[in-house]
Design a protein around this motif. Structure first.
Motif, mmCIF file in Angstrom:
data_model
loop_
_atom_site.group_PDB
_atom_site.id
_atom_site.type_symbol
_atom_site.label_atom_id
_atom_site.label_comp_id
_atom_site.label_asym_id
_atom_site.label_seq_id
_atom_site.Cartn_x
_atom_site.Cartn_y
_atom_site.Cartn_z
ATOM 1 N N GLU A 189 0.832 -1.210 0.000
ATOM 2 C CA GLU A 189 0.000 0.000 0.000
ATOM 3 C C GLU A 189 0.862 1.253 0.000
ATOM 4 O O GLU A 189 0.543 2.239 -0.677
ATOM 5 N N ARG A 190 1.963 1.238 0.755
ATOM 6 C CA ARG A 190 2.858 2.401 0.778
ATOM 7 C C ARG A 190 3.491 2.617 -0.583
ATOM 8 O O ARG A 190 3.588 3.747 -1.058
ATOM 9 N N LYS A 191 3.937 1.541 -1.230
ATOM 10 C CA LYS A 191 4.533 1.686 -2.548
ATOM 11 C C LYS A 191 3.500 2.154 -3.570
ATOM 12 O O LYS A 191 3.812 2.970 -4.442
ATOM 13 N N THR A 211 1.169 8.952 -6.453
ATOM 14 C CA THR A 211 1.618 10.338 -6.333
ATOM 15 C C THR A 211 2.456 10.748 -7.536
ATOM 16 O O THR A 211 2.286 11.842 -8.085
ATOM 17 N N LEU A 212 3.358 9.876 -7.965
ATOM 18 C CA LEU A 212 4.170 10.179 -9.143
ATOM 19 C C LEU A 212 3.314 10.274 -10.392
ATOM 20 O O LEU A 212 3.555 11.116 -11.261
ATOM 21 N N THR A 252 0.950 4.019 -2.993
ATOM 22 C CA THR A 252 0.713 5.440 -2.760
ATOM 23 C C THR A 252 1.778 6.293 -3.429
ATOM 24 O O THR A 252 1.494 7.337 -4.025
ATOM 25 N N LYS A 253 3.039 5.845 -3.361
ATOM 26 C CA LYS A 253 4.111 6.586 -4.012
ATOM 27 C C LYS A 253 3.940 6.591 -5.521
ATOM 28 O O LYS A 253 4.145 7.606 -6.193
ATOM 29 N N VAL A 254 3.535 5.439 -6.088
ATOM 30 C CA VAL A 254 3.337 5.368 -7.535
ATOM 31 C C VAL A 254 2.199 6.273 -7.969
ATOM 32 O O VAL A 254 2.290 6.976 -8.978
#
Length: 322
Positions: A247-249, A255-256, A251-253
């Motif tokens: 889930e954290r990864k 956002t990018l 979220t980063k994707v």
């Protein structure tokens, strides 16, 4: 990861520094242990203060340490026991979050100080209405600083100046046992199994509390460690850790992707109007357009590009503006 500082007034400070939430790792535990040893061997130090940094005390253990191989025999339980048995008073200054292992670290200290806004159960306490409602009366959080804080010197002497350090060790404090405790835990386990069928951690939490009531501290803490190791090696723990990190990864994707979409829209949708033409005497071109962050307000800003940079950015030849 845990800085030791010698302060004035015979105090030593151990500050947790593991951004962004000061998660407990092996390096943090090692730093706390080394700081405690320095404070004990320094005969001028009368008390030890443990605090966090960047407005956060500690949000618990580093989840990355659960899945990887154990690189050190040093554990949080060992550090907490060393704090409790320390010959000098250890104070936890709680700001922001104190979750999981962070709460365990704070409870291991002889005293806990928290700002009034940190007294909410979601920040300081484990689930349980009794612990939340009776925290101040039972001295779990014996001293609270309102905002703005009052003079701490008077408050500390008034409330705890005459208490012995031995009475502040939680491992020495008896746990109240009621005649019907077995039936209470049996009913609680039945409710947990019905509400969370197949889940391991919820039932293990009840069993850990039951061990704390039933056995002395030395035996109960061993039972809690066995339950923790059982959960850590379970398939459910690995699945939940994988889901959390995924889930954290994700979220980063996302956002990018949003950022890339905003930049793409800015380049293709924003009209740029040349204010003046390029000339040999003025080798720069000024344009008026929308900058990132102002798309909603539609505010215009001036950009200045050199001709080569503008050619690459806009895909056009600078001679078009000469």
């Amino acid at each position: 990861m845990a800085e030791y500082t010698r302060l004035q007034n015979h105090l030593a400070l151990i500050r947790l520094r593991n951004p962004p939430v000061n998660a407990i790792s092996v390096a943090v535990l090692r730093g706390i242990k080394e700081g405690l040893q320095k404070a004990v061997t320094d005969h001028t130090v009368k008390a030890i203060l443990i605090c966090g940094s960047n407005g956060k005390f500690c949000a618990g253990a580093d989840i990355h340490g659960f899945s990887g191989p154990r690189t050190s025999s040093l554990t949080l339980g060992h550090v907490v026991d060393e704090i409790q048995t320390n010959e000098k008073p250890v104070v936890a200054a709680i700001e922001g979050v104190a979750l999981g292992g962070g709460l365990e670290l704070a409870l291991g200290c002889h005293y806990r100080i928290a700002c009034a806004e940190n007294m909410q159960p979601s920040y300081v306490f484990t689930p349980g209405e009794a612990l939340r409602n009776d925290a101040l009366q039972t001295s779990v959080i014996p001293w609270r600083l309102p905002a703005p804080a009052r003079d701490p010197r008077y408050s500390w002497r008034h409330h705890h100046g005459q208490q012995s350090l031995e009475s502040r060790r939680l491992c020495k404090r008896p746990v109240q046992s009621l005649p019907d405790m077995d039936s209470i835990f049996s009913e609680t386990l039945l409710k947990i199994r019905k509400q969370y069928p197949g889940y391991l951690s919820q039932e293990a939490c009840v069993q850990a509390v039951q061990a704390a009531v039933k056995y002395p501290y030395e035996v109960g803490i061993k039972k809690e460690e066995e339950l923790f190791m059982y959960l850590q090696k379970s398939g459910q723990a690995r699945a939940l850790q994988y889901a959390f990190l995924a889930e954290r990864k994700a979220t980063k994707v996302i956002t990018l992707a949003i950022l890339a979409n905003v930049l793409h829209s800015m380049i293709h949708c924003v009209a740029l109007c040349p204010e003046q033409k390029h000339s040999p005497d003025n080798p720069r071109v000024h344009f008026v357009g929308l900058c990132p962050g102002s798309l909603s307000s539609r505010r215009h800003h001036k950009f200045t590009f050199s001709p080569p940079a503008w050619s690459l950015w806009a895909g056009r030849r600078t001679e078009d503006y000469s």
